[in-house]
Design a protein around this motif. Structure first.
Motif, PDB file in Angstrom:
ATOM      1  N   PHE A 138       0.824  -1.212   0.000  1.00 16.12           N
ATOM      2  CA  PHE A 138       0.000   0.000   0.000  1.00 16.12           C
ATOM      3  C   PHE A 138       0.855   1.257   0.000  1.00 16.12           C
ATOM      4  CE2 PHE A 138      -3.500  -2.752   1.761  1.00 16.12           C
ATOM      5  CZ  PHE A 138      -4.307  -2.630   0.639  1.00 16.12           C
ATOM      6  N   THR A 139       1.975   1.234   0.685  1.00 19.45           N
ATOM      7  CA  THR A 139       2.877   2.377   0.682  1.00 19.45           C
ATOM      8  C   THR A 139       3.448   2.601  -0.712  1.00 19.45           C
ATOM      9  OG1 THR A 139       3.433   1.938   2.986  1.00 19.45           O
ATOM     10  CG2 THR A 139       4.942   3.354   1.753  1.00 19.45           C
ATOM     11  N   LEU A 140       3.865   1.528  -1.366  1.00 18.84           N
ATOM     12  CA  LEU A 140       4.399   1.632  -2.724  1.00 18.84           C
ATOM     13  C   LEU A 140       3.358   2.196  -3.679  1.00 18.84           C
ATOM     14  CD1 LEU A 140       6.737   0.946  -4.704  1.00 18.84           C
ATOM     15  CD2 LEU A 140       5.602  -1.257  -5.030  1.00 18.84           C
ATOM     16  N   MET A 148      -6.497   9.936 -10.724  1.00 22.45           N
ATOM     17  CA  MET A 148      -6.101   9.041  -9.648  1.00 22.45           C
ATOM     18  C   MET A 148      -6.751   7.684  -9.873  1.00 22.45           C
ATOM     19  SD  MET A 148      -4.034  10.716  -7.914  1.00 22.45           S
ATOM     20  CE  MET A 148      -3.825  10.526  -6.189  1.00 22.45           C
ATOM     21  N   GLU A 149      -6.425   7.048 -10.992  1.00 21.56           N
ATOM     22  CA  GLU A 149      -6.997   5.753 -11.301  1.00 21.56           C
ATOM     23  C   GLU A 149      -6.257   4.685 -10.505  1.00 21.56           C
ATOM     24  OE1 GLU A 149      -7.259   3.126 -15.233  1.00 21.56           O
ATOM     25  OE2 GLU A 149      -8.421   4.973 -15.269  1.00 21.56           O
ATOM     26  N   THR A 150      -6.972   4.025  -9.648  1.00 20.07           N
ATOM     27  CA  THR A 150      -6.386   2.990  -8.798  1.00 20.07           C
ATOM     28  C   THR A 150      -6.578   1.633  -9.462  1.00 20.07           C
ATOM     29  OG1 THR A 150      -8.435   2.684  -7.588  1.00 20.07           O
ATOM     30  CG2 THR A 150      -6.902   4.344  -6.730  1.00 20.07           C
ATOM     31  N   PRO A 151      -5.899   0.622  -8.992  1.00 13.30           N
ATOM     32  CA  PRO A 151      -6.110  -0.718  -9.558  1.00 13.30           C
ATOM     33  C   PRO A 151      -7.560  -1.183  -9.449  1.00 13.30           C
ATOM     34  CG  PRO A 151      -4.129  -0.715  -8.227  1.00 13.30           C
ATOM     35  CD  PRO A 151      -4.789   0.633  -8.038  1.00 13.30           C
ATOM     36  N   VAL A 152      -8.248  -0.761  -8.417  1.00 10.89           N
ATOM     37  CA  VAL A 152      -9.649  -1.160  -8.257  1.00 10.89           C
ATOM     38  C   VAL A 152     -10.500  -0.544  -9.361  1.00 10.89           C
ATOM     39  CG1 VAL A 152     -11.663  -1.023  -6.744  1.00 10.89           C
ATOM     40  CG2 VAL A 152      -9.398  -1.462  -5.782  1.00 10.89           C
ATOM     41  N   THR A 153     -10.282   0.724  -9.674  1.00  8.11           N
ATOM     42  CA  THR A 153     -11.075   1.357 -10.727  1.00  8.11           C
ATOM     43  C   THR A 153     -10.718   0.786 -12.091  1.00  8.11           C
ATOM     44  OG1 THR A 153      -9.497   3.186 -10.873  1.00  8.11           O
ATOM     45  CG2 THR A 153     -11.423   3.504  -9.464  1.00  8.11           C
ATOM     46  N   GLN A 154      -9.481   0.357 -12.288  1.00  8.49           N
ATOM     47  CA  GLN A 154      -9.108  -0.287 -13.541  1.00  8.49           C
ATOM     48  C   GLN A 154      -9.870  -1.595 -13.718  1.00  8.49           C
ATOM     49  OE1 GLN A 154      -4.881  -0.703 -13.256  1.00  8.49           O
ATOM     50  NE2 GLN A 154      -4.472   1.452 -13.708  1.00  8.49           N
ATOM     51  N   VAL A 155      -9.957  -2.381 -12.671  1.00  8.49           N
ATOM     52  CA  VAL A 155     -10.684  -3.648 -12.738  1.00  8.49           C
ATOM     53  C   VAL A 155     -12.172  -3.392 -12.954  1.00  8.49           C
ATOM     54  CG1 VAL A 155     -11.377  -5.677 -11.401  1.00  8.49           C
ATOM     55  CG2 VAL A 155      -8.995  -4.919 -11.376  1.00  8.49           C
ATOM     56  N   GLN A 156     -12.720  -2.386 -12.281  1.00  8.38           N
ATOM     57  CA  GLN A 156     -14.131  -2.052 -12.462  1.00  8.38           C
ATOM     58  C   GLN A 156     -14.419  -1.636 -13.901  1.00  8.38           C
ATOM     59  OE1 GLN A 156     -14.712   0.986  -9.519  1.00  8.38           O
ATOM     60  NE2 GLN A 156     -15.320  -0.476  -7.930  1.00  8.38           N
ATOM     61  N   ARG A 157     -13.489  -0.879 -14.498  1.00 13.83           N
ATOM     62  CA  ARG A 157     -13.674  -0.443 -15.883  1.00 13.83           C
ATOM     63  C   ARG A 157     -13.666  -1.640 -16.829  1.00 13.83           C
ATOM     64  NH1 ARG A 157      -9.536   0.812 -19.016  1.00 13.83           N
ATOM     65  NH2 ARG A 157      -8.245   1.338 -17.219  1.00 13.83           N
ATOM     66  N   GLN A 208       3.496   5.713  -5.765  1.00  9.89           N
ATOM     67  CA  GLN A 208       3.344   5.673  -7.212  1.00  9.89           C
ATOM     68  C   GLN A 208       2.227   6.609  -7.681  1.00  9.89           C
ATOM     69  OE1 GLN A 208       2.038   1.903  -8.698  1.00  9.89           O
ATOM     70  NE2 GLN A 208       2.647   2.344 -10.784  1.00  9.89           N
ATOM     71  N   LEU A 209       1.083   6.573  -7.000  1.00  8.39           N
ATOM     72  CA  LEU A 209      -0.024   7.447  -7.387  1.00  8.39           C
ATOM     73  C   LEU A 209       0.320   8.915  -7.155  1.00  8.39           C
ATOM     74  CD1 LEU A 209      -3.089   5.445  -6.035  1.00  8.39           C
ATOM     75  CD2 LEU A 209      -2.459   5.828  -8.416  1.00  8.39           C
ATOM     76  N   GLY A 210       1.030   9.207  -6.054  1.00  2.81           N
ATOM     77  CA  GLY A 210       1.428  10.589  -5.781  1.00  2.81           C
ATOM     78  C   GLY A 210       2.388  11.115  -6.827  1.00  2.81           C
ATOM     79  N   LEU A 211       3.340  10.291  -7.240  1.00  2.00           N
ATOM     80  CA  LEU A 211       4.285  10.729  -8.275  1.00  2.00           C
ATOM     81  C   LEU A 211       3.587  10.922  -9.609  1.00  2.00           C
ATOM     82  CD1 LEU A 211       7.383   8.514  -7.426  1.00  2.00           C
ATOM     83  CD2 LEU A 211       7.109  10.962  -7.026  1.00  2.00           C
ATOM     84  N   ARG A 212       2.672  10.030  -9.945  1.00  5.04           N
ATOM     85  CA  ARG A 212       1.928  10.183 -11.202  1.00  5.04           C
ATOM     86  C   ARG A 212       1.114  11.468 -11.177  1.00  5.04           C
ATOM     87  NH1 ARG A 212      -2.484   6.051 -12.179  1.00  5.04           N
ATOM     88  NH2 ARG A 212      -0.792   4.594 -11.828  1.00  5.04           N
ATOM     89  N   TRP A 213       0.505  11.769 -10.022  1.00  6.91           N
ATOM     90  CA  TRP A 213      -0.284  12.981  -9.893  1.00  6.91           C
ATOM     91  C   TRP A 213       0.591  14.211 -10.091  1.00  6.91           C
ATOM     92  CZ3 TRP A 213      -0.464  17.135  -6.444  1.00  6.91           C
ATOM     93  CH2 TRP A 213      -1.609  17.908  -6.514  1.00  6.91           C
ATOM     94  N   GLN A 214       1.792  14.232  -9.496  1.00  7.76           N
ATOM     95  CA  GLN A 214       2.693  15.374  -9.649  1.00  7.76           C
ATOM     96  C   GLN A 214       3.125  15.550 -11.094  1.00  7.76           C
ATOM     97  OE1 GLN A 214       6.006  15.050  -7.012  1.00  7.76           O
ATOM     98  NE2 GLN A 214       4.813  15.539  -5.183  1.00  7.76           N
ATOM     99  N   ILE A 215       3.412  14.454 -11.786  1.00 10.02           N
ATOM    100  CA  ILE A 215       3.815  14.542 -13.190  1.00 10.02           C
ATOM    101  C   ILE A 215       2.687  15.104 -14.032  1.00 10.02           C
ATOM    102  CG2 ILE A 215       4.390  13.145 -15.214  1.00 10.02           C
ATOM    103  CD1 ILE A 215       5.978  11.309 -13.297  1.00 10.02           C
TER     104      ILE A 215
END
Length: 78
Positions: free
Chosen positions: A19-21, A42-51, A25-32
């Motif tokens: 969860f820390t990793l 902020m697409e998480t693995p859960v939202t990817q699976v839902q999609r 990762q999400l924070g760095l992607r957001w900054q970029i």
């Protein structure tokens, strides 16, 4: 009791590390995305699976509609 505790500590460490990793990762992607003037996603693995599940369900619904229309127009049953 001791065996359960001996297994629980490493599993907890692995889950916490995962969860820390992901948070980093999400924070760095957001900054970029903010730096490149894109709206942050902020697409998480859960939202990817839902999609993916939703896309598969839509595909099944579309195939069912095609089969019903084919049967209704042509009298064919597949």
């Amino acid at each position: 009791m001791v065996i359960t505790l001996a297994l629980l500590i490493p599993v907890t460490a692995l889950v916490t590390g995962y969860f820390t990793l992901k948070a980093v990762q999400l924070g760095l992607r957001w900054q970029i995305e903010v730096r490149s003037e894109q709206p942050p996603s902020m697409e998480t693995p859960v939202t990817q699976v839902q999609r993916v599940v939703q896309e598969r369900q839509e595909f099944k619904d579309t195939q069912e509609q095609i089969a019903v229309m084919n049967e209704w127009l042509n009298g064919e049953v597949r």
